[in-house]
Design an enzyme around this catalytic site. Structure first.
Site, mmCIF file in Angstrom:
data_model
loop_
_atom_site.group_PDB
_atom_site.id
_atom_site.type_symbol
_atom_site.label_atom_id
_atom_site.label_comp_id
_atom_site.label_asym_id
_atom_site.label_seq_id
_atom_site.Cartn_x
_atom_site.Cartn_y
_atom_site.Cartn_z
ATOM 1 N N LYS A 1 -6.933 6.323 11.195
ATOM 2 C CA LYS A 1 -7.959 6.827 11.723
ATOM 3 C C LYS A 1 -8.435 6.264 12.947
ATOM 4 O O LYS A 1 -8.081 5.112 13.670
ATOM 5 C CB LYS A 1 -8.333 5.154 10.445
ATOM 6 C CG LYS A 1 -9.426 5.597 8.976
ATOM 7 C CD LYS A 1 -9.628 4.384 8.902
ATOM 8 C CE LYS A 1 -9.597 3.721 7.814
ATOM 9 N NZ LYS A 1 -10.827 2.876 6.765
ATOM 10 N N GLY B 1 0.752 -1.161 0.092
ATOM 11 C CA GLY B 1 -0.239 -0.314 -0.137
ATOM 12 C C GLY B 1 0.630 1.250 -0.244
ATOM 13 O O GLY B 1 0.420 2.012 0.101
ATOM 14 N N ARG C 1 -5.787 0.459 -6.809
ATOM 15 C CA ARG C 1 -3.851 1.307 -5.917
ATOM 16 C C ARG C 1 -3.863 2.104 -6.723
ATOM 17 O O ARG C 1 -2.601 3.456 -6.665
ATOM 18 C CB ARG C 1 -3.343 0.338 -5.831
ATOM 19 C CG ARG C 1 -2.882 -0.529 -4.958
ATOM 20 C CD ARG C 1 -1.919 -1.867 -4.445
ATOM 21 N NE ARG C 1 -2.370 -2.876 -4.103
ATOM 22 C CZ ARG C 1 -2.393 -3.141 -2.519
ATOM 23 N NH1 ARG C 1 -2.275 -2.098 -1.686
ATOM 24 N NH2 ARG C 1 -2.759 -3.925 -1.943
ATOM 25 N N ASP D 1 -4.961 2.253 11.014
ATOM 26 C CA ASP D 1 -5.780 1.441 11.200
ATOM 27 C C ASP D 1 -6.195 1.372 12.407
ATOM 28 O O ASP D 1 -6.283 2.154 13.807
ATOM 29 C CB ASP D 1 -6.362 0.728 10.267
ATOM 30 C CG ASP D 1 -8.100 0.610 9.875
ATOM 31 O OD1 ASP D 1 -8.764 1.410 10.721
ATOM 32 O OD2 ASP D 1 -8.202 -0.210 9.460
ATOM 33 N N ASP E 1 1.232 2.699 4.688
ATOM 34 C CA ASP E 1 0.262 3.907 4.219
ATOM 35 C C ASP E 1 -0.777 4.467 5.481
ATOM 36 O O ASP E 1 -1.050 4.961 5.027
ATOM 37 C CB ASP E 1 -0.020 2.471 2.622
ATOM 38 C CG ASP E 1 -0.915 1.611 3.463
ATOM 39 O OD1 ASP E 1 -0.838 1.309 5.462
ATOM 40 O OD2 ASP E 1 -1.546 0.974 2.616
ATOM 41 N N VAL F 1 -11.181 3.596 2.373
ATOM 42 C CA VAL F 1 -10.449 4.694 0.991
ATOM 43 C C VAL F 1 -9.410 3.754 0.203
ATOM 44 O O VAL F 1 -8.968 2.988 1.054
ATOM 45 C CB VAL F 1 -10.068 5.435 2.004
ATOM 46 C CG1 VAL F 1 -10.931 7.022 2.550
ATOM 47 C CG2 VAL F 1 -8.819 5.505 2.878
HETATM 48 P P1 IMP Z 1 -4.050 -2.133 10.842
HETATM 49 O O1 IMP Z 1 -3.698 -2.969 11.067
HETATM 50 O O2 IMP Z 1 -6.253 -2.233 11.303
HETATM 51 O O3 IMP Z 1 -3.884 -0.342 11.523
HETATM 52 O O4 IMP Z 1 -4.386 -1.806 9.529
HETATM 53 C C1 IMP Z 1 -3.308 -1.507 8.543
HETATM 54 C C2 IMP Z 1 -3.346 -1.698 7.145
HETATM 55 O O5 IMP Z 1 -5.484 -1.942 6.781
HETATM 56 C C3 IMP Z 1 -2.981 -0.822 6.175
HETATM 57 O O6 IMP Z 1 -1.865 -1.045 6.285
HETATM 58 C C4 IMP Z 1 -4.300 -1.307 4.857
HETATM 59 O O7 IMP Z 1 -3.457 -2.265 4.487
HETATM 60 C C5 IMP Z 1 -5.436 -1.709 5.701
HETATM 61 N N1 IMP Z 1 -6.352 -0.915 5.703
HETATM 62 C C6 IMP Z 1 -7.061 -0.443 6.996
HETATM 63 N N2 IMP Z 1 -8.177 0.616 6.684
HETATM 64 C C7 IMP Z 1 -7.491 0.698 4.865
HETATM 65 C C8 IMP Z 1 -8.752 1.723 4.255
HETATM 66 O O8 IMP Z 1 -9.155 2.398 4.165
HETATM 67 N N3 IMP Z 1 -8.724 1.588 3.174
HETATM 68 C C9 IMP Z 1 -7.458 0.970 1.923
HETATM 69 N N4 IMP Z 1 -6.987 -0.156 3.389
HETATM 70 C C10 IMP Z 1 -6.816 -0.340 4.692
HETATM 71 MG MG MG Z 2 -0.592 -1.402 4.284
#
Ligand code: IMP
Ligand code: MG
Length: 213
Positions: free
Chosen positions: A149, A63, A183, A121, A118, A171
């Protein structure tokens, strides 16, 4: 150090989604011009903090592809670049098990590391990746994400450099995908919920069944 999106009260109208993507992308959240401007100021912040240090930039696949390319061309630092591959596989649920698909190759012992992702979350990805890098004994690790986020966070983690803090929306674009698609969009756009609706009509709250991080 993040930038709140000012699109709501801005007098400038956000441009329309190009016709090709209109069925899938609801609206543009961050334009290519806004991205370009912010990436430049972000690079300046990083450059100031890392000045004089040889830096290892570690980027999470896939990403970060566009963000990384734009960010490092503004970084006037001696740097080396490496990648870690992480995928999250869940059985139709969000944030499934993390699988490492590519390991780090460069030696980071005693080095200054900038970890680039990227989007931050839930924080599960960074909270799994950071201890792995820490175990390699770098001098320090700073984290940089294009998007944050905060509303979705489950892990107690924050990034040192954040491009934009965004609301809880799924997104795509500028490197971010849904099921490996979108992408290549030059902007960050909000995906139409119908794209990630299950055939039953139930909505996958956030992540698709298989997701390349
Ligand atoms: P986390 O482990 O929940 O913090 O998520 C991180 C990963 O989830 C990011 O590197 C993205 O690959 C994916 N991700 C989280 N939210 C989104 C979004 O809104 N769009 C696309 N990918 C997301
Ligand atoms: Mg990612």
């Amino acid at each position: 150090m993040s930038t709140q999106l000012k699109t709501k009260n801005s007098k400038l109208k956000t441009p329309a989604v190009p016709p090709r993507w209109r069925n899938e992308v609801e609206r543009i959240l961050i334009t290519d011009a806004q991205l370009a401007r912010r990436v430049k100021t972000l690079a300046a912040e990083i450059e100031k903090d890392f000045r004089g240090r040889e830096t290892v930039v570690i980027s999470l696949l896939s990403g970060t592809v566009m963000f990384l390319a734009d960010l490092i061309r503004h970084l006037n630092l001696p740097l080396r670049l490496d990648f870690i591959g992480v995928s999250s596989y869940g059985a139709g649920t969000e944030s499934g098990e993390l699988v490492f698909t590519k390991e780090l190759r460069l030696d980071v012992r005693g080095r200054d590391v900038l970890l680039v992702d990227d989007i931050l979350d839930t924080g599960k990805t960074l909270s799994r990746v950071l201890p792995k890098i820490r175990a390699l004994k770098p001098r320090r690790i700073k984290t940089c994400v294009l998007l944050d986020k905060p509303a979705r966070r489950v892990e107690n983690i924050r990034a040192d450099y954040v491009g934009f803090a965004i609301p809880d929306l799924f997104v795509v674009g500028y490197g971010l995908d849904f099921a490996e698609r979108y992408r290549n969009l030059p902007f960050v756009g909000v995906l139409h919920p119908h794209v990630y609706k299950k055939p039953t009509g139930a909505i996958l709250k956030n992540k698709p069944p298989s997701h390349q991080a």
